[in-house]
Design a protein around this motif. Structure first.
Motif, PDB file in Angstrom:
ATOM      1  N   THR A   1       3.411  10.357   9.221  1.00 39.47           N
ATOM      2  CA  THR A   1       1.974  10.597   9.305  1.00 39.47           C
ATOM      3  C   THR A   1       1.698  11.426  10.557  1.00 39.47           C
ATOM      4  OG1 THR A   1       1.482   8.659  10.652  1.00 39.47           O
ATOM      5  CG2 THR A   1       1.593   8.327   8.261  1.00 39.47           C
TER       6      THR A   1
ATOM      7  N   VAL B   1      10.946   4.436  10.950  1.00 39.32           N
ATOM      8  CA  VAL B   1      10.029   3.498  10.306  1.00 39.32           C
ATOM      9  C   VAL B   1      10.075   2.142  11.006  1.00 39.32           C
ATOM     10  CG1 VAL B   1       9.702   2.097   8.226  1.00 39.32           C
ATOM     11  CG2 VAL B   1       9.903   4.565   8.031  1.00 39.32           C
TER      12      VAL B   1
ATOM     13  N   GLU C   1       3.251  -0.755  15.689  1.00 45.14           N
ATOM     14  CA  GLU C   1       2.003  -1.154  15.014  1.00 45.14           C
ATOM     15  C   GLU C   1       1.739  -2.650  15.174  1.00 45.14           C
ATOM     16  OE1 GLU C   1       1.869   0.002  10.957  1.00 45.14           O
ATOM     17  OE2 GLU C   1       1.882   2.154  11.378  1.00 45.14           O
TER      18      GLU C   1
ATOM     19  N   CYS D   1       3.667   7.933  -1.442  1.00 45.51           N
ATOM     20  CA  CYS D   1       3.565   7.345  -0.101  1.00 45.51           C
ATOM     21  C   CYS D   1       2.103   7.129   0.273  1.00 45.51           C
ATOM     22  CB  CYS D   1       4.244   8.253   0.912  1.00 45.51           C
ATOM     23  SG  CYS D   1       6.027   8.448   0.594  1.00 45.51           S
ATOM     24  N   THR D   2       1.761   5.887   0.613  1.00 43.15           N
ATOM     25  CA  THR D   2       0.351   5.555   0.871  1.00 43.15           C
ATOM     26  C   THR D   2       0.145   4.839   2.205  1.00 43.15           C
ATOM     27  OG1 THR D   2       0.588   3.464  -0.335  1.00 43.15           O
ATOM     28  CG2 THR D   2      -0.142   5.386  -1.598  1.00 43.15           C
ATOM     29  N   HIS D   3       1.165   4.796   3.047  1.00 42.15           N
ATOM     30  CA  HIS D   3       1.034   4.067   4.314  1.00 42.15           C
ATOM     31  C   HIS D   3      -0.116   4.634   5.152  1.00 42.15           C
ATOM     32  CE1 HIS D   3       2.270   1.723   7.813  1.00 42.15           C
ATOM     33  NE2 HIS D   3       2.113   2.817   8.541  1.00 42.15           N
TER      34      HIS D   3
ATOM     35  N   GLY E   1       6.951   0.585  12.959  1.00 43.59           N
ATOM     36  CA  GLY E   1       6.459  -0.704  12.486  1.00 43.59           C
ATOM     37  C   GLY E   1       6.297  -1.699  13.624  1.00 43.59           C
TER      38      GLY E   1
ATOM     39  N   ARG F   1       8.896   4.076   1.772  1.00 45.56           N
ATOM     40  CA  ARG F   1       8.790   4.225   3.230  1.00 45.56           C
ATOM     41  C   ARG F   1       9.998   3.591   3.930  1.00 45.56           C
ATOM     42  NH1 ARG F   1       5.459   5.229   7.525  1.00 45.56           N
ATOM     43  NH2 ARG F   1       5.453   3.690   9.224  1.00 45.56           N
TER      44      ARG F   1
ATOM     45  N   CYS G   1       9.375   8.926   2.881  1.00 42.32           N
ATOM     46  CA  CYS G   1       7.981   9.337   3.061  1.00 42.32           C
ATOM     47  C   CYS G   1       7.856  10.258   4.273  1.00 42.32           C
ATOM     48  CB  CYS G   1       7.080   8.115   3.269  1.00 42.32           C
ATOM     49  SG  CYS G   1       6.864   7.115   1.788  1.00 42.32           S
TER      50      CYS G   1
ATOM     51  N   ARG H   1       5.914   0.907  -0.408  1.00 44.62           N
ATOM     52  CA  ARG H   1       6.592   0.272   0.725  1.00 44.62           C
ATOM     53  C   ARG H   1       8.096   0.527   0.666  1.00 44.62           C
ATOM     54  NH1 ARG H   1       3.801  -5.708   1.643  1.00 44.62           N
ATOM     55  NH2 ARG H   1       1.714  -4.955   2.217  1.00 44.62           N
TER      56      ARG H   1
END
Length: 583
Positions: free
Chosen positions: A359, A490, A497, A318-320, A494, A351, A356, A348
């Motif tokens: 955060t 999510v 954001e 997971c890299t979000h 999203g 997630r 994931c 992606r």
């Protein structure tokens, strides 16, 4: 003249900055003045046999003593630094706060936030049936090498107790994993109460500390027990090995036993092993109790299992929200970790499927939407957060009362755009934590206990600790556990954001609605997903230790009788103890 004028201007600018910082500091102090307490410096005794719980008069030194036969860290005492408060009551349902909470939106909202779900009179029922017998003559020795982190090892050990019973083996005290990502050198007795473990299981399985000397050179068969195996596999296939060997070595311990379709006495034994026999070492329990008491001094508190450490992100892919350099670092770790089988992961896709961890920023949005006020005390049950203070800044700005067992400094952005230093509240001194430092399993044990004892437990990811803590809280009376629906969230995050949604009543109502039935109320353990087979079927089931109902929880219908929830005959009500089980 020019130099004097420049000096005057510089002095005025410096004075302005000092005044601004002073104003910011005063504002922060005003915000926290009703909640922050100065904790006395104290030192943990290194003595292993003179554990004494702190008393009111021992304000500057804490020694440890062995506690009573009941679960030591479920009985509350007044923290030493709050000598004027009465002892806090034993926490059987919802913990009682010593302070009223300001800003929670009134008593009604306060009750909604902290009130645990209805337990529907479910109580532990883990005593064996009338047909249960003491272990027969042992056929050999079961040697176990555990694997994984603390909670993976804990549940694996409990499974191995049950397997030893099934194959009629003498269990050698398991070896803890010293080769995993965490490189912890702790032995079993460093993390768990070894003597209690042996004695508590005396009527179930014979347990010895070491393999007998005469068998140290004997031929051993090393077996990788098949994950999720049932009674027949162990009784027939593994049990047949006794014809040739005196010692069977289990190469791994995690998830080796089925969640369901095992005899009731075997399931109850797993619960006795997990919730009675496998206690933490006395000094860990005593230190954890101090942390719990200190959190109690602030009132009702959340334990947040913020699973945002480097190993978790590397494993899950997971890299979000991470930089390219950070994503590359995690990819390198995953490639170099041999026992992680999946190397290439679609971040992606992970997630979008809810696989994931949230955060820290998303956790802040989530807590705000649920209605927890900014003054809510939050215990961070986690290791080192990947990205450090920078990644924690948004959560810290929303909830200044973030606390952990470690002392850290975090920079916050002041409203007047000048930075001030905010000292993240430490619950323990360096001296107190020194015996546990550099031992990840022991530090994780502290977090585990505080999480079990918190008023509300919220995990940002459904990993091994989250499942184990949730199951333990269910066992102790269905304490409030809010499990984020990450897949559902999510989509909401999203849109926030992208600016499509704004935080407020609409987002709050949506998130509260999603989680109305995800707060730890009693329910049967979920079975496998229809159509799945083999190991995928096992992995689709809810973990036995994540929800011990129906096997270890019975519904009380009268003073003297209990109905077991499930296809198990009606049984007499048993007295429940969280300490040593009487023979």
């Amino acid at each position: 003249m020019m130099q004097r004028r420049r000096r005057r201007v510089a002095a005025v600018v410096l004075l302005q900055k000092i005044l601004v910082c002073a104003i910011c500091t005063i504002a922060l102090v005003g915000l926290l003045s009703g909640y922050v307490h100065v904790l006395p410096s104290s030192r943990v005794s290194d003595s292993s046999d003179t554990y004494k719980l702190p008393t009111v008069t021992q304000q500057h030194e804490y020694n440890y003593q062995k506690l009573s036969a009941e679960k030591r860290w479920t009985k509350e005492e007044a923290p030493p630094h709050l000598s004027k408060l009465k002892s806090l009551p034993h926490l059987s349902k919802a913990p009682i706060s010593s302070h009223k909470f300001d800003g929670a939106g009134g008593n009604l909202d306060f009750e909604k936030l902290w009130k645990p779900p209805e337990d529907r009179d479910f109580v532990p029922c883990i005593q064996p049936s009338s047909n249960y017998r003491a272990p027969d003559q042992s056929r050999g020795y079961l040697v176990v090498r555990t694997n994984g982190g603390l909670n993976q090892m804990r549940t694996g050990i409990c499974d191995m107790v049950a397997i030893a019973r099934i194959i009629n083996a003498t269990l050698v005290v398991p070896e803890l994993d010293k080769r995993s990502f965490w490189q912890d050198t702790s032995n079993f007795s460093d993390v768990f109460d070894e003597d209690h473990f042996i004695n508590a299981l005396a009527n179930d399985v014979k347990v010895v500390k070491k393999l007998p000397t005469e068998l140290s050179s004997a031929t051993k068969v090393v077996k990788h027990f098949i994950s999720g195996s049932g009674l027949g596999y162990y009784r027939d296939k593994i049990g047949s090995l006794w014809k040739e060997y005196q010692v069977i070595r289990a190469a791994k311990s995690d998830s080796r036993l089925a969640n369901n379709n095992l005899p009731p006495d075997i399931q109850k034994l797993r619960c006795r092993a997990c919730y009675e026999a496998l206690r933490f070492a006395p000094k860990i329990e005593a230190m954890a109790k101090l942390l719990v008491n200190r959190m109690r001094s602030y009132g009702h508190f959340i334990a947040l299992h913020l699973r945002y450490e480097k190993d978790m992100l590397a494993f899950s892919g997971c890299t979000h929200g991470l930089s390219n350099a950070e994503a590359k670092e995690l990819q390198t770790i995953r490639q170099k970790t041999a026992h992680w089988k999946v190397k290439n992961i679609d971040a992606r896709g992970q997630r979008a499927k809810g696989r994931c961890p949230l955060t820290p920023k998303e956790v802040g949005i989530f807590l705000t939407a649920l209605g927890f006020p900014s003054k809510t005390p939050i215990y961070i049950a986690a290791g080192e957060i990947y990205g450090g203070d920078t990644r924690m800044a948004d959560l810290q700005s929303r909830y200044p009362m973030l606390m952990s067992k470690n002392e850290e400094e975090m920079e916050l952005e002041c409203n007047l755009l000048y930075r001030v230093m905010f000292l993240k509240e430490k619950l323990a001194s360096v001296e107190e934590l020194e015996p546990f430092t550099n031992h990840s399993s022991q530090m994780a044990a502290l977090d585990y206990i505080v999480s079990v004892e918190s008023d509300v437990f919220i995990p940002s990811y459904s990993g091994n600790m989250a499942k184990a803590v949730e199951g333990h809280r269910r066992f102790l009376g269905h304490r409030k556990t809010i499990s984020p629906d990450r897949k559902g969230l999510v989509c909401v995050f999203g849109k926030i954001e992208k600016g499509v949604l704004k935080e407020g009543t609409k987002v709050s109502d949506r998130i509260i609605g999603i989680h109305k039935k995800m707060q730890g109320s009693p329910r049967r353990r979920k079975g496998p997903i229809s159509g799945t087979k083999g190991i995928n079927r096992f992995h689709s089931e809810e973990s036995f230790y994540g929800n011990p109902l129906p096997d270890c929880l019975c519904q009380r219908v009268s003073q003297n009788r209990t109905i077991v929830y499930g296809d198990v005959p009606r049984v007499e009500m048993q007295a429940v103890s969280y300490g040593t089980r009487k023979a």
